[in-house]
Design an enzyme around this catalytic site. Structure first.
Site, mmCIF file in Angstrom:
data_model
loop_
_atom_site.group_PDB
_atom_site.id
_atom_site.type_symbol
_atom_site.label_atom_id
_atom_site.label_comp_id
_atom_site.label_asym_id
_atom_site.label_seq_id
_atom_site.Cartn_x
_atom_site.Cartn_y
_atom_site.Cartn_z
ATOM 1 N N HIS A 309 0.847 -1.184 0.000
ATOM 2 C CA HIS A 309 0.000 0.000 0.000
ATOM 3 C C HIS A 309 0.882 1.232 0.000
ATOM 4 O O HIS A 309 1.942 1.224 0.621
ATOM 5 C CB HIS A 309 -0.915 0.011 1.234
ATOM 6 C CG HIS A 309 -2.070 0.923 1.072
ATOM 7 N ND1 HIS A 309 -2.001 2.258 1.364
ATOM 8 C CD2 HIS A 309 -3.323 0.691 0.617
ATOM 9 C CE1 HIS A 309 -3.171 2.810 1.096
ATOM 10 N NE2 HIS A 309 -3.988 1.896 0.644
ATOM 11 N N ASP A 367 -7.973 -5.537 0.093
ATOM 12 C CA ASP A 367 -8.468 -6.294 -1.057
ATOM 13 C C ASP A 367 -8.108 -7.760 -1.000
ATOM 14 O O ASP A 367 -8.664 -8.575 -1.736
ATOM 15 C CB ASP A 367 -7.914 -5.692 -2.354
ATOM 16 C CG ASP A 367 -8.496 -4.331 -2.593
ATOM 17 O OD1 ASP A 367 -9.680 -4.155 -2.281
ATOM 18 O OD2 ASP A 367 -7.767 -3.444 -3.056
#
Ligand code: CMC
Length: 432
Positions: A309, A367
């Site tokens: 991320h 996700d």
């Protein structure tokens, strides 16, 4: 009056030295306010991907990437996921405070009474190919909303902004569910006002006229939690896209359509679909080392989807809640030996122990687990990103409202470092 506590950084360019004000937020790093840099020095800053640039000031969502913390209006995401529900969180994001009971009831009732789509929009759905990706349909239908709801497109009228906001929060579940129904050739299911937001969405996706639909409280709770966890995430790519589109004065429906288009990419909202496809491609735990090697290979563009991320350099707090939800849903549905889940669990373990992933601080993100839950609920992978878009619409709208009510709003206009040809003279074909 002079603020004696104001700090400055000093910037020296050749012989010239300028003082750059340092602005302080309530949380997070301070920022260098370089708004007058060009005027004073004739220089721009260069920061592709905005890795060191704050594009706005905002008081909605805060992320501490090193701690792995996410706050909506000051409330930790874990607490909201456990104790709140999506419409209450929507109210919080939009208005800044948790609602009182009458405020909450009024908000829910307004959202519930706007869930139907203009009947003429059915024709719009029918114009798409049956095999169109639902994201393409959702993006197209969302953009078309400005053609159906003219009376809420004036961004200078606070009442119209409010009506547009309620309309989008209310209608996105209908649009997303209908994109799905259309793709599988089933009749569109109309919203039902006696159901809450998440069960109503599940009803529109999975009910058929031939049978009574009974919503399951655990699945409804898991769906609601997925919505809460995806509701906002400060100035990510799609939110910045919504803000940039809005900065030109574009109507709210068009701005949210721009956000949906940006979200679709596999590095952003499309990662949940890509992550599940990757888990299926790996297939069995014994093939994981091969894929870990591919992810580490500089000459191979492959990345472990659902890992890493831009902001979190620790566990994504959303992924912890999502993992717990995945366990609950799979237990309820009696999914024990699901091969995709086995690969996911093993991959997570191996990656968290691997030097490459540790050194680069690559942890599973939201996700990684959301796809497992959605698949267990019977959603096809192509529906994962539309569901993300449905939930993020609330965050986009909160950020859009914040931006439009800011008296200092300016059109977003980044500059560039030009590296192309200098002046040239046009040559006719015979001279090229
Ligand atoms: N697998 C393997 N290596 C990776 C991965 C990954 N998933 N992510 C980053 N790296 C490596 C990358 O190769 C680079 O290595 P080096 O420094 O040797 O060149 C280093 O880690 C830093 O990567 P980056 O691309 O500079 O980092 P970024 O902040 O620009 O990218 C990211 C963040 C999310 C785009 C990236 O981690 C990624 O592509 N992840 C997979 C896609 C994904 O799961 N996206 C969902 C994000 S969460 C949902 C959302 O908010 O939209």
């Amino acid at each position: 009056m002079l603020d004696k506590t104001q700090k400055f950084a000093e910037l020296k360019i050749d012989e010239k030295s300028i003082k750059v004000p340092v602005s302080k937020g309530t949380l997070g790093p301070d920022v260098l306010d370089i708004r007058s840099l060009y005027k004073e020095t004739g220089l721009f800053t260069y920061d592709p991907g905005f890795t060191s640039t704050a594009s706005c000031d905002s008081n909605i969502t805060f992320i501490d990437g090193d701690k792995g913390e996410l706050l909506y209006r000051g409330y930790p995401i874990e607490e909201l996921a456990e104790k709140s529900n999506f419409l209450e969180v929507a109210y919080l994001l939009l208005r800044g405070e948790l609602p009182t009971k009458p405020q909450y009831d009024d908000f829910c009732s307004r959202v519930t009474r706007h869930t139907m789509l203009h009947e003429q929009m059915l024709n719009f759905f029918r114009g798409f190919r049956r095999d169109a990706h639902p994201m393409a349909i959702v993006c197209g239908v969302q953009a078309a909303m400005s053609a159906f709801y003219h009376d809420s497109t004036d961004i200078n009228d606070p009442w119209q902004r409010e009506v547009a906001t309620i309309r989008m929060i209310a209608k996105l579940p209908t649009i997303v569910a209908w994109a799905y129904k259309y793709s599988i050739g089933q009749p569109f299911a109309y919203p039902k006002n006696n159901l809450q937001y998440a069960p109503n969405f599940l009803q529109m996706c999975f009910s058929v006229p031939a049978e009574e639909y009974v919503s399951d409280p655990i699945l409804s709770k898991a769906m609601d939690r997925i919505f809460i966890l995806h509701a906002d995430h400060e100035q990510n790519a799609s939110t910045s896209t919504v803000r940039l589109a809005a900065s030109s004065g574009a109507n709210p429906f068009a701005c949210i359509a721009a956000g949906i288009a940006c979200l679709w990419g596999p590095a952003h909202g499309g990662a949940n679909e890509a992550a599940l496809n990757m888990l299926k491609e790996i297939g069995t735990p014994d093939r994981i080392p091969e894929y870990i090697l591919k992810a580490k290979d500089k000459n191979d563009p492959f990345r472990l989807m659902g890992f890493g991320h831009r902001v979190y350099k620790n566990f994504d707090p959303r992924s912890r809640v999502m993992k717990q939800s995945a366990d609950e849903v799979l237990e309820l549905l009696g999914v024990k030996n699901n091969p995709t889940l086995q690969v996911a669990k093993e991959l997570e373990k191996i990656a968290l122990e691997d030097e490459y992933f540790i050194e680069k601080k690559l942890y599973p993100n939201v996700d990684f687990y959301s796809g497992i839950i959605l698949e267990a609920m019977d959603f096809p992978t192509s529906m994962f990103t539309p569901i993300f878009a449905l939930a993020r619409t609330v965050g986009w709208l909160a950020q859009w409202q914040e931006m439009i009510s800011d008296p200092n709003i300016k059109i977003g206009r980044p500059r560039q470092l030009f590296t192309g040809a200098t002046h040239r003279t046009y040559k006719t074909f015979d001279k090229r």
